[in-house]
Design a protein around this motif. Sequence first.
Motif, short mmCIF file in Angstrom:
data_model
loop_
_atom_site.label_atom_id
_atom_site.label_comp_id
_atom_site.label_asym_id
_atom_site.label_seq_id
_atom_site.Cartn_x
_atom_site.Cartn_y
_atom_site.Cartn_z
N ARG A 161 -10.96 -0.09 1.84
CA ARG A 161 -9.75 0.11 2.64
C ARG A 161 -8.78 1.09 1.98
O ARG A 161 -8.03 1.77 2.66
CB ARG A 161 -9.04 -1.22 2.87
CG ARG A 161 -9.73 -2.11 3.87
CD ARG A 161 -8.87 -3.27 4.29
NE ARG A 161 -8.59 -4.19 3.20
CZ ARG A 161 -7.39 -4.32 2.63
NH1 ARG A 161 -6.37 -3.59 3.03
NH2 ARG A 161 -7.20 -5.17 1.65
N ILE A 162 -8.76 1.13 0.65
CA ILE A 162 -7.75 1.92 -0.05
C ILE A 162 -8.32 3.18 -0.68
O ILE A 162 -7.56 3.99 -1.21
CB ILE A 162 -7.10 1.06 -1.15
CG1 ILE A 162 -8.13 0.64 -2.19
CG2 ILE A 162 -6.41 -0.16 -0.55
CD1 ILE A 162 -7.55 -0.02 -3.41
N TRP A 304 -8.27 4.04 10.36
CA TRP A 304 -7.44 2.92 10.81
C TRP A 304 -6.47 2.46 9.74
O TRP A 304 -5.48 1.78 10.05
CB TRP A 304 -8.32 1.76 11.25
CG TRP A 304 -9.21 1.21 10.15
CD1 TRP A 304 -10.44 1.65 9.81
CD2 TRP A 304 -8.91 0.12 9.28
NE1 TRP A 304 -10.94 0.91 8.77
CE2 TRP A 304 -10.03 -0.04 8.42
CE3 TRP A 304 -7.82 -0.73 9.13
CZ2 TRP A 304 -10.07 -1.01 7.43
CZ3 TRP A 304 -7.88 -1.71 8.14
CH2 TRP A 304 -8.99 -1.84 7.31
N THR A 305 -6.69 2.83 8.47
CA THR A 305 -5.75 2.45 7.42
C THR A 305 -4.52 3.34 7.39
O THR A 305 -3.53 2.99 6.73
CB THR A 305 -6.45 2.51 6.05
OG1 THR A 305 -6.92 3.86 5.81
CG2 THR A 305 -7.63 1.57 6.00
N ASN A 310 0.64 1.66 2.84
CA ASN A 310 0.02 0.76 1.88
C ASN A 310 0.30 1.26 0.48
O ASN A 310 0.61 2.45 0.27
CB ASN A 310 -1.50 0.66 2.12
CG ASN A 310 -2.19 2.01 2.04
OD1 ASN A 310 -2.54 2.48 0.96
ND2 ASN A 310 -2.38 2.66 3.18
N GLY A 333 -0.42 6.33 3.16
CA GLY A 333 -0.36 6.13 4.59
C GLY A 333 0.54 7.16 5.26
O GLY A 333 1.48 7.69 4.66
#
Length: 459
Positions: A161-162, A304-305, A310, A333
Amino acid sequence: RSMGAGKIMTSSSNNRAPVKGGSISSSATSSSSSKANRTNELKQKRNLARNKLRMQSRGLNALGCSSSASGSNKHVRLEVPPKIVGIVSLSGESVSESSELEEQVRTLLSKESNASSGDHTFQYDSHKKSKLTILTNATSFAPTTQPSSDTLLTAALDLARICDVLLLVIEGSTTLLSSQSSLDAEKMMDTALLSPRGEAILQALKNQGLPTSYSLLACRPIDREATKNAKNRVLKRRMEVKKYVQRFATTEFGDGAKSLVVDLVDADTMEEGNNAKPEMQSSNSQTATLIRTLCQGSSSPPKWTLLRSNLLSQTHVYHPSTQTLELTGYLRGHPPLDIHQLIHVPTMGTFQLGSAVAHPSRNSSTGDIKLTADEGLMPGLELFADPHSLDGEQNLIGFDDLDEEEADEEEVPMARPAGWSDYQASWLEGVDENDDAQTFCTQQSIDMDHGEYATSLNK
C-alpha cells in the motif's frame, strides 16, 4: 574520398530533387513548437489552479504549497520524500528462509549507498543523490506474535500500500542450478522457485493492487573452487532460469514487466572491489544495474492509495502523560492532509489528529508551520451507531387498558331519517350531524330516529 583523408563527400544540395511549390521554411516548425509550448504552459497553470482550489477547500494551505502567515502568501518548499522500495520474498520453504533472503537483498543495496539517515533510508550520490527507503516484508510491520505465513501475508498487503517500487524476490535454487540435465531443471522450475506461501502472497497482492513491480532473481555466488565445467553448467542453468523468470513476469504483470538478476555475495567478497575475479565484477555490475533501475526508473504507488494522504513514520514517540503518539515522516498522497480528519494506525486503531507541523526543506527561508485542530470540528471516534434496544420492536404495554376504556364509552348512533338501513345511513358519515343532517331531515318532514327502526327490522 575525393575531399582528403578521413573525409567522405556527401551529396550536395544541388543533387537533390527540387521541391514542388518552393523551398521549405523553418517557420512552420517553430510555430508548431511554440504552439505546443503555449498549450503545455496553459495546462500547467490549470493544474496549479486546480490544486490550489482543492487545498483551499480542505482548509489547509500550509501543508501544501502556500502559507497565509503574516497576511501574505509565502511559498513553502517541502523536501522531496525518498522513494520507498519494498522487498517481498516469493521463495523459501520456511518463514526464516524467506526473511533471510529479504535481508540479504536489503544488505546488498545498503552496502552501495554513500550516506544513510536512520536504519532504512539510504542516499546514492552517483544517481543525483537519490534517496531510497528500503523495507522488507518480515521486519517492516513487526507483528505482536511470532512471524508466520498468515502474518507475512498481511504484512505484504500493508507494505504494497505504501511502496513506490516492489521487488518480488525469487531465489535461484542451488539444486536447480547444479542439476545435470536441462529436462530435470525444467521440471523443477515450477516447484523450486515459488513456494506455496509466495504464490498466495502474489495472488493477494494482485487482487489488492500493485505498485511498480520488478521481478528479481537472486542467485547464490558460484563456488570458486568448482571446476570449469561445473561453472559453465551453472551459468547455463542460470540463463534458463532467467528466461523462466522473464516469462513469469510477463504472464503475471503484462508485456512491459521487467526482471532483474543479482548475485547474493557476502560482505567479505564485496570489499575486494576491483581486485575481484570476473565473476565478482559481474555481480557488481548487476547490483549497479539494480540500483540505477530503482533510482532512475519510473515508479508509482497503487492508484487507489492516492485518494487519501498517508504518512510512513520514520520515528515515533509516545507520551504517557498526555496519551499522545508523535509520528515523524514524509506526507504522501495527492490531496493535502485535513487537520480535522481521523487517522488510522495499522494494527492499533483509529485516532483523532491533534496537531501537525510542516518542516520545509533546508533551502527554504520559511520556518516550521504548526496547525492545531479545532475540538469543535473534530469528528467523534464512534465508528458505529448505538442502536436502541427496542428499535423495531412492537411495544405491547397498555393495549389492554386502552381496549377497556374504549369498551366503557357508550357509542351514540348517528342520526338518520326514519326507515333508513345501515347501508343507507353510511352515506351520511360525511354530513355534519348538527347542521346538514338536521336540515335535510326537516326539509323532508321525516321523523328522526337513532337506529331503532333498523334494529327492529333486524330482529
